[in-house]
Design a protein around this motif. Sequence first.
Motif, PDB file in Angstrom:
ATOM      1  N   ARG A  46       0.834  -1.208   0.000  1.00 41.16           N
ATOM      2  CA  ARG A  46       0.000   0.000   0.000  1.00 41.16           C
ATOM      3  C   ARG A  46       0.865   1.254   0.000  1.00 41.16           C
ATOM      4  NH1 ARG A  46      -4.618  -1.906   4.427  1.00 41.16           N
ATOM      5  NH2 ARG A  46      -5.806  -3.230   2.974  1.00 41.16           N
ATOM      6  N   ASN A  49       1.919   2.211  -3.311  1.00 48.39           N
ATOM      7  CA  ASN A  49       0.801   2.446  -4.238  1.00 48.39           C
ATOM      8  C   ASN A  49       0.565   1.260  -5.164  1.00 48.39           C
ATOM      9  OD1 ASN A  49       0.269   5.127  -3.311  1.00 48.39           O
ATOM     10  ND2 ASN A  49       2.044   5.842  -4.483  1.00 48.39           N
ATOM     11  N   ARG A  50       0.738   0.066  -4.618  1.00 48.31           N
ATOM     12  CA  ARG A  50       0.477  -1.158  -5.370  1.00 48.31           C
ATOM     13  C   ARG A  50      -0.787  -1.821  -4.845  1.00 48.31           C
ATOM     14  NH1 ARG A  50       5.373  -4.558  -7.294  1.00 48.31           N
ATOM     15  NH2 ARG A  50       6.972  -3.023  -7.764  1.00 48.31           N
ATOM     16  N   ASN A 125       4.255  13.746  -8.046  1.00 48.31           N
ATOM     17  CA  ASN A 125       3.362  12.617  -7.807  1.00 48.31           C
ATOM     18  C   ASN A 125       2.741  12.078  -9.090  1.00 48.31           C
ATOM     19  OD1 ASN A 125       3.716  12.685  -5.000  1.00 48.31           O
ATOM     20  ND2 ASN A 125       2.208  14.336  -4.794  1.00 48.31           N
TER      21      ASN A 125
END
Length: 260
Positions: A46, A49-50, A125
């Motif tokens: 997490r 960002n997976r 980002n």
Amino acid sequence: MIESAGNSLDIAQNLCAPVFQGQSFLVSADIDEAAEDYAENVHHLRSSNRPSGHSDVVQSRREIIQNAGALLYAIPQVVKCSRPWSEDLILNTHRMLHAGLDDQVEPGVCRTHEVAVKYEKPGQNRKKAHLCMRASAVLEYMKDMVEHLDQDTADTDDIRDPYALAARYHHQFVNIHPFGDGNGRISQIILNALPLKHASPPCVSVFDLTEEDRDTYSAIATRPSQVFYAEDTEVLFDEHTGHLELTEFIRDISVAVDGR
């Protein structure tokens, strides 16, 4: 040397250790949701960002284990056995690395479709997309790269800077991008195999320890893509410059290892 696949360094080390000790039968990608390490696996996925469902956790663990197996296959061939670099060696390494990981990517086979790579610049980002070399050119470029690599490593006494050598062929491989997936992991095997074989003392690159290291590496690895294409037909291979920034980065993060 091993990509953490969104997990922590500790998780990667625990999964890799049995493989490197010749006891791969003791390690499994499968993990029960009640297992002590499961929550840590989920947390790190997490944070990266997976996706972090159970199948994603198992997949990430399998990536680490197979990365270790591919490394254990390729490194001894070129470092200990002094075998020449070849397309078969790279294809077999990818086959071990990627077997069973993605139905859309055939292990050990160069891509026949167009791909784009998404990456983040440090401090940003939003991911940017970079279109890779056209698929129809991949086989020819792979053949040329391997021929140059084999020639450049044929006589160890002629290698003046093993870090520049490693950076040059990492740069070449990343921009050829021969496979549908797994190119970064294969390029890192090349990046480490060359200083292990030709540096004195033997060295490996350690750049997956912090987010800052990963961001810096990603930026340095992707920035020279335009240089690669600009120099491709205009500059002699030995005079290419796209790898020079990466050379210094590798030199700075390399650590000596005992023995060969």
